[in-house]
Design a protein around this motif. Sequence first.
Motif, PDB file in Angstrom:
ATOM      1  N   ALA A 144     115.720 -59.095  84.913  1.00 33.10           N
ATOM      2  CA  ALA A 144     116.442 -59.184  83.631  1.00 33.10           C
ATOM      3  C   ALA A 144     115.482 -59.533  82.510  1.00 33.10           C
ATOM      4  O   ALA A 144     115.423 -60.670  82.048  1.00 33.10           O
ATOM      5  CB  ALA A 144     117.555 -60.231  83.737  1.00 33.10           C
ATOM      6  N   MET A 145     114.722 -58.543  82.087  1.00 35.65           N
ATOM      7  CA  MET A 145     113.766 -58.733  80.985  1.00 35.65           C
ATOM      8  C   MET A 145     113.431 -57.354  80.438  1.00 35.65           C
ATOM      9  O   MET A 145     113.831 -56.344  81.011  1.00 35.65           O
ATOM     10  CB  MET A 145     112.515 -59.446  81.500  1.00 35.65           C
TER      11      MET A 145
ATOM     12  N   ILE B 231     104.945 -57.358  86.415  1.00 36.60           N
ATOM     13  CA  ILE B 231     105.178 -57.743  87.812  1.00 36.60           C
ATOM     14  C   ILE B 231     104.544 -56.693  88.724  1.00 36.60           C
ATOM     15  O   ILE B 231     104.569 -55.496  88.426  1.00 36.60           O
ATOM     16  CB  ILE B 231     106.708 -57.855  88.073  1.00 36.60           C
TER      17      ILE B 231
ATOM     18  N   TRP C  55     106.347 -64.187  68.095  1.00 30.37           N
ATOM     19  CA  TRP C  55     106.808 -63.654  69.381  1.00 30.37           C
ATOM     20  C   TRP C  55     105.842 -62.625  69.949  1.00 30.37           C
ATOM     21  O   TRP C  55     105.832 -62.386  71.161  1.00 30.37           O
ATOM     22  CB  TRP C  55     108.196 -63.015  69.221  1.00 30.37           C
TER      23      TRP C  55
ATOM     24  N   VAL D 138     106.986 -59.482  65.660  1.00 29.68           N
ATOM     25  CA  VAL D 138     107.760 -60.326  64.744  1.00 29.68           C
ATOM     26  C   VAL D 138     107.404 -61.805  64.876  1.00 29.68           C
ATOM     27  O   VAL D 138     107.069 -62.276  65.961  1.00 29.68           O
ATOM     28  CB  VAL D 138     109.287 -60.121  64.988  1.00 29.68           C
TER      29      VAL D 138
ATOM     30  N   THR E  19     118.697 -56.681  77.581  1.00 27.62           N
ATOM     31  CA  THR E  19     119.391 -56.052  76.453  1.00 27.62           C
ATOM     32  C   THR E  19     119.048 -54.572  76.292  1.00 27.62           C
ATOM     33  O   THR E  19     119.876 -53.782  75.853  1.00 27.62           O
ATOM     34  CB  THR E  19     119.128 -56.853  75.157  1.00 27.62           C
TER      35      THR E  19
ATOM     36  N   TRP F 140     105.629 -64.299  77.758  1.00 29.26           N
ATOM     37  CA  TRP F 140     106.743 -63.804  78.578  1.00 29.26           C
ATOM     38  C   TRP F 140     107.776 -63.039  77.747  1.00 29.26           C
ATOM     39  O   TRP F 140     108.859 -62.722  78.246  1.00 29.26           O
ATOM     40  CB  TRP F 140     107.382 -64.943  79.374  1.00 29.26           C
TER      41      TRP F 140
ATOM     42  N   GLY G  76     119.539 -54.647  72.116  1.00 35.34           N
ATOM     43  CA  GLY G  76     118.667 -55.317  71.145  1.00 35.34           C
ATOM     44  C   GLY G  76     119.196 -56.669  70.708  1.00 35.34           C
ATOM     45  O   GLY G  76     118.500 -57.399  70.011  1.00 35.34           O
TER      46      GLY G  76
ATOM     47  N   GLY H 150     114.383 -70.230  66.196  1.00 29.50           N
ATOM     48  CA  GLY H 150     113.061 -69.603  66.117  1.00 29.50           C
ATOM     49  C   GLY H 150     113.074 -68.175  66.620  1.00 29.50           C
ATOM     50  O   GLY H 150     112.114 -67.432  66.451  1.00 29.50           O
ATOM     51  N   GLY H 151     114.172 -67.794  67.272  1.00 32.65           N
ATOM     52  CA  GLY H 151     114.309 -66.419  67.779  1.00 32.65           C
ATOM     53  C   GLY H 151     115.676 -65.905  67.398  1.00 32.65           C
ATOM     54  O   GLY H 151     116.049 -65.951  66.222  1.00 32.65           O
ATOM     55  N   ALA H 152     116.458 -65.447  68.387  1.00 32.21           N
ATOM     56  CA  ALA H 152     117.797 -64.918  68.102  1.00 32.21           C
ATOM     57  C   ALA H 152     118.611 -65.979  67.371  1.00 32.21           C
ATOM     58  O   ALA H 152     118.452 -67.170  67.591  1.00 32.21           O
ATOM     59  CB  ALA H 152     118.486 -64.517  69.390  1.00 32.21           C
TER      60      ALA H 152
ATOM     61  N   GLY I 257     109.303 -58.828  69.910  1.00 29.51           N
ATOM     62  CA  GLY I 257     110.757 -58.804  69.788  1.00 29.51           C
ATOM     63  C   GLY I 257     111.155 -58.026  68.554  1.00 29.51           C
ATOM     64  O   GLY I 257     110.294 -57.571  67.800  1.00 29.51           O
TER      65      GLY I 257
ATOM     66  N   ALA J 174     108.306 -70.795  86.620  1.00 31.02           N
ATOM     67  CA  ALA J 174     107.961 -70.118  87.871  1.00 31.02           C
ATOM     68  C   ALA J 174     107.974 -68.608  87.646  1.00 31.02           C
ATOM     69  O   ALA J 174     108.853 -67.908  88.141  1.00 31.02           O
ATOM     70  CB  ALA J 174     108.964 -70.512  88.967  1.00 31.02           C
TER      71      ALA J 174
ATOM     72  N   ASP K 153     124.285 -60.060  72.575  1.00 31.95           N
ATOM     73  CA  ASP K 153     125.490 -59.469  73.150  1.00 31.95           C
ATOM     74  C   ASP K 153     125.136 -58.401  74.187  1.00 31.95           C
ATOM     75  O   ASP K 153     125.747 -58.331  75.259  1.00 31.95           O
ATOM     76  CB  ASP K 153     126.349 -58.855  72.034  1.00 31.95           C
TER      77      ASP K 153
ATOM     78  N   LYS L  25     108.948 -65.646  62.976  1.00 32.81           N
ATOM     79  CA  LYS L  25     109.851 -66.289  62.023  1.00 32.81           C
ATOM     80  C   LYS L  25     109.104 -67.450  61.392  1.00 32.81           C
ATOM     81  O   LYS L  25     108.526 -68.283  62.114  1.00 32.81           O
ATOM     82  CB  LYS L  25     111.093 -66.822  62.740  1.00 32.81           C
TER      83      LYS L  25
ATOM     84  N   PHE M 105     121.935 -64.817  65.008  1.00 32.42           N
ATOM     85  CA  PHE M 105     123.265 -64.469  64.479  1.00 32.42           C
ATOM     86  C   PHE M 105     124.117 -63.729  65.509  1.00 32.42           C
ATOM     87  O   PHE M 105     123.596 -63.031  66.382  1.00 32.42           O
ATOM     88  CB  PHE M 105     123.102 -63.536  63.277  1.00 32.42           C
TER      89      PHE M 105
HETATM   90  C1  LIG Z   1     112.704 -63.245  66.016  1.00 35.86           C
HETATM   91  C2  LIG Z   1     113.905 -62.692  66.743  1.00 35.86           C
HETATM   92  C3  LIG Z   1     115.132 -62.679  66.123  1.00 35.86           C
HETATM   93  C4  LIG Z   1     116.253 -62.201  66.781  1.00 35.86           C
HETATM   94  N1  LIG Z   1     117.465 -62.296  66.170  1.00 35.86           N
HETATM   95  C5  LIG Z   1     118.591 -61.980  66.869  1.00 35.86           C
HETATM   96  C6  LIG Z   1     119.873 -62.254  66.336  1.00 35.86           C
HETATM   97  O1  LIG Z   1     119.997 -62.781  65.219  1.00 35.86           O
HETATM   98  N2  LIG Z   1     120.959 -61.935  67.087  1.00 35.86           N
HETATM   99  C7  LIG Z   1     120.853 -61.377  68.329  1.00 35.86           C
HETATM  100  O2  LIG Z   1     121.877 -61.134  68.978  1.00 35.86           O
HETATM  101  N3  LIG Z   1     119.632 -61.118  68.867  1.00 35.86           N
HETATM  102  C8  LIG Z   1     118.513 -61.408  68.170  1.00 35.86           C
HETATM  103  N4  LIG Z   1     117.279 -61.207  68.728  1.00 35.86           N
HETATM  104  C9  LIG Z   1     117.189 -60.461  69.992  1.00 35.86           C
HETATM  105  C10 LIG Z   1     117.536 -61.319  71.207  1.00 35.86           C
HETATM  106  O3  LIG Z   1     116.681 -62.423  71.275  1.00 35.86           O
HETATM  107  C11 LIG Z   1     117.400 -60.454  72.468  1.00 35.86           C
HETATM  108  O4  LIG Z   1     118.245 -59.323  72.363  1.00 35.86           O
HETATM  109  C12 LIG Z   1     117.785 -61.216  73.720  1.00 35.86           C
HETATM  110  O5  LIG Z   1     117.087 -62.419  73.835  1.00 35.86           O
HETATM  111  C13 LIG Z   1     117.501 -60.359  74.941  1.00 35.86           C
HETATM  112  O6  LIG Z   1     117.860 -61.070  76.075  1.00 35.86           O
HETATM  113  P1  LIG Z   1     117.283 -60.654  77.493  1.00 35.86           P
HETATM  114  O7  LIG Z   1     117.879 -61.580  78.471  1.00 35.86           O
HETATM  115  O8  LIG Z   1     117.438 -59.193  77.663  1.00 35.86           O
HETATM  116  O9  LIG Z   1     115.709 -60.875  77.399  1.00 35.86           O
HETATM  117  P2  LIG Z   1     114.877 -62.255  77.042  1.00 35.86           P
HETATM  118  O10 LIG Z   1     115.693 -63.068  76.115  1.00 35.86           O
HETATM  119  O11 LIG Z   1     113.572 -61.741  76.644  1.00 35.86           O
HETATM  120  O12 LIG Z   1     114.870 -62.950  78.429  1.00 35.86           O
HETATM  121  C14 LIG Z   1     113.991 -62.567  79.444  1.00 35.86           C
HETATM  122  C15 LIG Z   1     113.539 -63.832  80.153  1.00 35.86           C
HETATM  123  O13 LIG Z   1     112.714 -63.486  81.255  1.00 35.86           O
HETATM  124  C16 LIG Z   1     111.635 -64.375  81.305  1.00 35.86           C
HETATM  125  N5  LIG Z   1     110.551 -63.715  82.024  1.00 35.86           N
HETATM  126  C17 LIG Z   1     109.683 -62.775  81.585  1.00 35.86           C
HETATM  127  N6  LIG Z   1     108.858 -62.403  82.570  1.00 35.86           N
HETATM  128  C18 LIG Z   1     109.177 -63.145  83.652  1.00 35.86           C
HETATM  129  C19 LIG Z   1     108.682 -63.224  84.996  1.00 35.86           C
HETATM  130  N7  LIG Z   1     107.678 -62.462  85.414  1.00 35.86           N
HETATM  131  N8  LIG Z   1     109.268 -64.097  85.866  1.00 35.86           N
HETATM  132  C20 LIG Z   1     110.318 -64.858  85.451  1.00 35.86           C
HETATM  133  N9  LIG Z   1     110.832 -64.829  84.214  1.00 35.86           N
HETATM  134  C21 LIG Z   1     110.269 -63.974  83.336  1.00 35.86           C
HETATM  135  C22 LIG Z   1     111.309 -64.662  79.872  1.00 35.86           C
HETATM  136  O14 LIG Z   1     110.596 -65.883  79.747  1.00 35.86           O
HETATM  137  C23 LIG Z   1     112.707 -64.747  79.265  1.00 35.86           C
HETATM  138  O15 LIG Z   1     113.215 -66.045  79.344  1.00 35.86           O
HETATM  139  C24 LIG Z   1     116.132 -61.694  68.100  1.00 35.86           C
HETATM  140  C25 LIG Z   1     114.895 -61.717  68.739  1.00 35.86           C
HETATM  141  C26 LIG Z   1     113.787 -62.201  68.073  1.00 35.86           C
HETATM  142  C27 LIG Z   1     112.464 -62.239  68.773  1.00 35.86           C
END
Ligand SMILES: Cc1cc2nc3c(=O)[nH]c(=O)nc-3n(C[C@H](O)[C@H](O)[C@H](O)COP(=O)(O)OP(=O)(O)OC[C@H]3O[C@@H](n4cnc5c(N)ncnc54)[C@H](O)[C@@H]3O)c2cc1C
Length: 416
Positions: A228-229, A237, A350, A259, A388, A355, A396, A14-16, A359, A199, A399, A261, A18
Amino acid sequence: MYGLPLGDGTTAEGGAEFIGPTQDRIAALAQDMGVATFPTYNEGDNVYYRDGRRSLYATDGLLGAVPPDWGVIDLELALLRLGGMIEDVPVGEPWKAAKADEWDSQTFHTWSRSNSLSSGARFLMDVFVSSTLSARSRDVSLLYVLHYAAAAGNAGSPGSIDRLINTKDGAQELRFAGGPEQVPIRLAARLGDAVRYNAPVRSIATGGAGVTVTADGVTVSAKRAVVAMSPAIAGKIDFSPGLPASRAQLMQRYPMGSVAKFVGVYDTPFWREENLTGQALADSGAIDVTFDNSPPDGSRGILMGFINHDNVRRLDSASEAEVRAAGLESFGKLFGERAKSPVRTAMMRWDNETWSGGGPVGLAAPGVLTGFGPALREPCGPIHWAGTETSDYWTGYMDGAVRSGERVAREVGEAL
Ligand SMILES: Cc1cc2nc3c(=O)[nH]c(=O)nc-3n(C[C@H](O)[C@H](O)[C@H](O)COP(=O)(O)OP(=O)(O)OC[C@H]3O[C@@H](n4cnc5c(N)ncnc54)[C@H](O)[C@@H]3O)c2cc1C
């Protein structure tokens, strides 16, 4: 990463989804966690729908994933120019490019209109931005897009637009068995009780020996904290004392793309019988990009469509039935009548998920990278930033998220 429930006990991405070549760090982590990959279905022709006309094209020719639109020569000239500019962007520090000010003073839309004449080339540049960033090309700075492409590589292999858009040899080459969310789920299992779910962190206070992080139901004191967000979501925050202005204002200026899906589930991946990959590009309708999301054994068919930018916002007040009708109309136009009669449909939005806020990534309009870019990674006292958006390569993408975790672990290790 999210396993989207399909209503029959199974899930689809439903999200990332490939990964592809040079995405070494997510690949290594997945391997470490025992999560296997399999090739994205890519046999046959892609569908191209523009100006009310549907055509098919093979992707193993000279143009790769680029459809043979009338504007293709115009487009290739623009891509050549972009390729030269991408080489001049320092990965991880785009604000240091010699022409950073010039490139960060215009949107990608402005550049694409000044550097192409045909509607075909312009549409294809717009759909490149839509499919990679879930944004309109007017939403993002030229410098941001150049850096996004420069980052689509690793230290041994420079990034390129081709690697961003391609399935074969590109970012869409492979999928994860069981969905990519298996990677963090298994990693979290190793950490056991140290991981707290449901939490959300509400506040981070600094002072004295370190930080105090207050989340729903738990308060933690530590020497250092890693946030890490995405910058936009970190902005929810409450930091005390307040953060330096460059960081505080960066968090106001890095919005997420819009976006959703939409998936249709069918008894069989019927498009494969018609020699179609399930991949399509369209200039109209709710969905502008599609993929074959069927399970590895093809035991049933799952079509996935991205609903991007204005198209998803337009559905804000639509009923569930209207959303389903809009998604299936797109599928029908691209893959024929059978696509209009799935066994079931599901959708993950999304842009209104609390949270994530959208995306796939935080976006920068003109002026943001040159004005605020260094604040993406610069620690604020004992607070360190990951996610990311802070990555050098593959920002993005999953990786980039893993790379940012590895970088911040080194950073904190050195600081302690
Ligand atoms: C529809 C869609 C398709 C995508 N397709 C791809 C793909 O095919 N390949 C690919 O590599 N990437 C893809 N991506 C991008 C990928 O999802 C992101 O690059 C990746 O998830 C980023 O990781 P992150 O850890 O930086 O952030 P996130 O994955 O956003 O993680 C941040 C986390 O922090 C949590 N959070 C937020 N606020 C708080 C808070 N106050 N306290 C505690 N926790 C909190 C969130 O719930 C989340 O779990 C896609 C994204 C979307 C939306």
